[in-house]
Design a protein around this motif. Structure first.
Motif, PDB file in Angstrom:
ATOM      1  N   GLY A 106       0.801  -1.231   0.000  1.00 41.74           N
ATOM      2  CA  GLY A 106       0.000   0.000   0.000  1.00 41.74           C
ATOM      3  C   GLY A 106       0.827   1.271   0.000  1.00 41.74           C
ATOM      4  O   GLY A 106       0.284   2.375  -0.005  1.00 41.74           O
ATOM      5  N   GLY A 117       2.859   4.540  -0.891  1.00 40.66           N
ATOM      6  CA  GLY A 117       2.776   5.456  -2.021  1.00 40.66           C
ATOM      7  C   GLY A 117       1.410   6.097  -2.104  1.00 40.66           C
ATOM      8  O   GLY A 117       1.247   7.155  -2.690  1.00 40.66           O
ATOM      9  N   SER A 118       0.410   5.447  -1.485  1.00 41.36           N
ATOM     10  CA  SER A 118      -0.935   5.987  -1.616  1.00 41.36           C
ATOM     11  C   SER A 118      -1.455   6.554  -0.296  1.00 41.36           C
ATOM     12  O   SER A 118      -2.251   7.472  -0.288  1.00 41.36           O
ATOM     13  CB  SER A 118      -1.880   4.898  -2.116  1.00 41.36           C
ATOM     14  OG  SER A 118      -1.746   3.734  -1.327  1.00 41.36           O
ATOM     15  N   ASP A 119      -0.928   6.063   0.799  1.00 38.69           N
ATOM     16  CA  ASP A 119      -1.642   6.216   2.060  1.00 38.69           C
ATOM     17  C   ASP A 119      -0.650   6.515   3.191  1.00 38.69           C
ATOM     18  O   ASP A 119       0.360   5.858   3.332  1.00 38.69           O
ATOM     19  CB  ASP A 119      -2.382   4.879   2.284  1.00 38.69           C
ATOM     20  CG  ASP A 119      -3.209   4.863   3.542  1.00 38.69           C
ATOM     21  OD1 ASP A 119      -2.883   5.589   4.501  1.00 38.69           O
ATOM     22  OD2 ASP A 119      -4.184   4.104   3.553  1.00 38.69           O
ATOM     23  N   GLU A 137      -0.183   3.684   5.818  1.00 32.60           N
ATOM     24  CA  GLU A 137       0.695   2.625   5.322  1.00 32.60           C
ATOM     25  C   GLU A 137       2.150   3.015   5.540  1.00 32.60           C
ATOM     26  O   GLU A 137       2.982   2.192   5.904  1.00 32.60           O
ATOM     27  CB  GLU A 137       0.445   2.374   3.825  1.00 32.60           C
ATOM     28  CG  GLU A 137      -0.929   1.827   3.503  1.00 32.60           C
ATOM     29  CD  GLU A 137      -1.070   0.349   3.872  1.00 32.60           C
ATOM     30  OE1 GLU A 137      -0.049  -0.330   4.023  1.00 32.60           O
ATOM     31  OE2 GLU A 137      -2.224  -0.095   4.023  1.00 32.60           O
ATOM     32  N   ARG A 138       2.439   4.276   5.282  1.00 30.37           N
ATOM     33  CA  ARG A 138       3.802   4.750   5.446  1.00 30.37           C
ATOM     34  C   ARG A 138       4.241   4.671   6.906  1.00 30.37           C
ATOM     35  O   ARG A 138       5.344   4.216   7.200  1.00 30.37           O
ATOM     36  CB  ARG A 138       3.927   6.186   4.935  1.00 30.37           C
ATOM     37  CG  ARG A 138       5.375   6.615   4.753  1.00 30.37           C
ATOM     38  CD  ARG A 138       5.481   8.101   4.497  1.00 30.37           C
ATOM     39  NE  ARG A 138       4.842   8.847   5.563  1.00 30.37           N
ATOM     40  CZ  ARG A 138       4.201   9.982   5.402  1.00 30.37           C
ATOM     41  NH1 ARG A 138       4.102  10.525   4.208  1.00 30.37           N
ATOM     42  NH2 ARG A 138       3.646  10.590   6.435  1.00 30.37           N
ATOM     43  N   THR A 157       6.622  -0.418  -7.864  1.00 29.57           N
ATOM     44  CA  THR A 157       6.437   0.934  -8.399  1.00 29.57           C
ATOM     45  C   THR A 157       7.547   1.876  -7.943  1.00 29.57           C
ATOM     46  O   THR A 157       8.201   1.645  -6.918  1.00 29.57           O
ATOM     47  CB  THR A 157       5.093   1.541  -7.926  1.00 29.57           C
ATOM     48  OG1 THR A 157       5.170   1.785  -6.509  1.00 29.57           O
ATOM     49  CG2 THR A 157       3.922   0.620  -8.227  1.00 29.57           C
ATOM     50  N   GLU A 211       7.065   4.783  -6.742  1.00 28.55           N
ATOM     51  CA  GLU A 211       6.647   5.406  -5.483  1.00 28.55           C
ATOM     52  C   GLU A 211       7.064   4.554  -4.290  1.00 28.55           C
ATOM     53  O   GLU A 211       7.559   5.062  -3.295  1.00 28.55           O
ATOM     54  CB  GLU A 211       5.121   5.604  -5.427  1.00 28.55           C
ATOM     55  CG  GLU A 211       4.539   6.575  -6.441  1.00 28.55           C
ATOM     56  CD  GLU A 211       4.452   5.966  -7.834  1.00 28.55           C
ATOM     57  OE1 GLU A 211       3.808   4.896  -7.964  1.00 28.55           O
ATOM     58  OE2 GLU A 211       5.041   6.518  -8.763  1.00 28.55           O
ATOM     59  N   GLN A 212       6.843   3.264  -4.409  1.00 27.80           N
ATOM     60  CA  GLN A 212       7.243   2.369  -3.319  1.00 27.80           C
ATOM     61  C   GLN A 212       8.745   2.450  -3.083  1.00 27.80           C
ATOM     62  O   GLN A 212       9.200   2.545  -1.942  1.00 27.80           O
ATOM     63  CB  GLN A 212       6.868   0.914  -3.652  1.00 27.80           C
ATOM     64  CG  GLN A 212       5.366   0.640  -3.613  1.00 27.80           C
ATOM     65  CD  GLN A 212       5.028  -0.738  -4.172  1.00 27.80           C
ATOM     66  OE1 GLN A 212       5.795  -1.312  -4.950  1.00 27.80           O
ATOM     67  NE2 GLN A 212       3.876  -1.260  -3.785  1.00 27.80           N
ATOM     68  N   GLU A 238       9.643   5.868  -1.486  1.00 30.09           N
ATOM     69  CA  GLU A 238       9.160   5.948  -0.096  1.00 30.09           C
ATOM     70  C   GLU A 238      10.042   5.112   0.825  1.00 30.09           C
ATOM     71  O   GLU A 238      10.428   5.547   1.908  1.00 30.09           O
ATOM     72  CB  GLU A 238       7.712   5.467  -0.051  1.00 30.09           C
ATOM     73  CG  GLU A 238       6.966   5.850   1.206  1.00 30.09           C
ATOM     74  CD  GLU A 238       6.697   7.343   1.300  1.00 30.09           C
ATOM     75  OE1 GLU A 238       7.450   8.012   2.049  1.00 30.09           O
ATOM     76  OE2 GLU A 238       5.769   7.842   0.645  1.00 30.09           O
TER      77      GLU A 238
END
Ligand code: C2E
Ligand code: MG
Ligand code: MG
Ligand code: MG
Length: 279
Positions: free
Chosen positions: A211, A213-215, A218-219, A243, A245-246, A249
């Motif tokens: 999850g 990258g979106s939330d 989650e981070r 991805t 983003e992942q 992050e």
């Protein structure tokens, strides 16, 4: 009448059972043959230093190049190999092949100064008295330094802690090999055990980072997992990164290394060599 009934029940149940048994028997024979005749093949997936993108290692993943059924994935034959004990020979083959490959890459172009090779082992192998001897033998044969080999095992293997497991883990550590917990976060054990494990690296399972990258939650969650690993004095690797983003992050959160389709799928040795030569 009783006899007829018996016969009919036999007719209903036996063929399926017999068929399954025969298929399994056939596969056992074939798998033994496959090891002897080098039908097995290793694929390699890059492990990347997240801060720089540099390839710092590879994970060796076995496939079976079956003469009739094509390329089989590990979940199609590793369970059978474990049930039947064939995994001991299979694991030995994997280890030797992986170390030979590493040696070849060390001698070729590309920066392999601290490049390491990861090899998966299963419960049966850990519980075999031969494991340490096999590792020692293969390192001696190939001339690879022990510190360049990382052995991946699952949480439950490291935690369940029978005497023989401890003997193997301690023995491997004594050889100078690094140990890594694979699929971390999918096991059922409490986290308190982590502190006492003779393990250097923890590989965070892809389900935990999916999850990212979106939330924000989650981070925070992944940040806490990383803190836990670091607090235990261990290094973190994230697996299943798909991805950008992942990857970004995880790098921001201080995860040292990563692996996943985003950086590269498992690939044949010659493809991996090209990748290495270009890095
Ligand atoms: P594993 O050790 O957790 O290996 C990672 C698996 O995730 C590999 O599947 C890999 O192809 C896949 N993967 C890598 N990056 C990604 C990604 O970004 N997304 C997704 N969805 N998947 C990704 P593979 O090669 O099918 O291997 C499955 C399992 O089989 C391995 O899980 C390992 O437990 C076992 N295995 C593989 N090779 C060996 C071996 O030589 N010996 C033993 N005992 N087990 C092995
Ligand atoms: Mg693994
Ligand atoms: Mg894994
Ligand atoms: Mg696994």
């Amino acid at each position: 009448a009783a006899k007829a009934e018996q016969r009919s029940s036999v007719r209903v149940f036996e063929p399926a059972l017999l068929y399954a048994r025969r298929l399994q028997g056939l596969m056992i024979t074939e798998l033994r043959e496959a090891i002897r005749t080098d039908q097995l093949v290793l694929f390699f997936q890059p492990v990347v230093e997240l801060s720089s993108g540099r390839i710092e290692g590879a994970e060796a993943l076995v496939r079976w190049n079956h003469p009739e059924r094509g390329l089989l994935m590990p979940d199609q034959f590793i369970p059978l190999a474990e049930e039947t004990g064939i995994i001991i020979d299979l694991g030995y083959w994997v280890l030797r092949q992986a170390m030979r490959q590493l040696r070849e890459w060390q001698e070729g172009p590309g920066d392999t100064g601290d490049f390491s090779m990861r090899v998966n082992i299963s419960t049966t192998e850990l519980q075999s008295l031969e494991l340490i001897e096999h590792v020692r033998e293969v390192l001696a044969e190939t001339g690879v330094e022990a510190s360049k080999l990382v052995i991946e095992l699952t949480e439950s293997m490291a935690v369940n802690g029978s005497d023989i497991d401890k003997y193997s883990l301690t023995g491997l550590r004594r050889l100078g090999i690094r140990l890594e917990i694979d699929d971390f976060g999918t096991g059922y054990s409490s986290i308190s055990y982590l502190r006492n494990l003779p393990v250097n690296v923890v590989k965070i399972d892809r389900s935990l980072i999916q999850g990212l990258g979106s939330d924000e939650k989650e981070r925070d969650f992944v940040a806490a997992v990383l803190q836990l690993i670091h607090a235990c004095g261990m290094q973190a690797v994230a697996e299943g990164i798909e991805t950008a983003e992942q990857a970004a992050e995880l790098a921001r959160l201080g995860c040292a290394s990563g692996q996943g389709y985003y950086f590269g799928r498992p690939m044949a040795a010659d493809k991996f060599a090209e990748l290495l030569a270009g890095s």
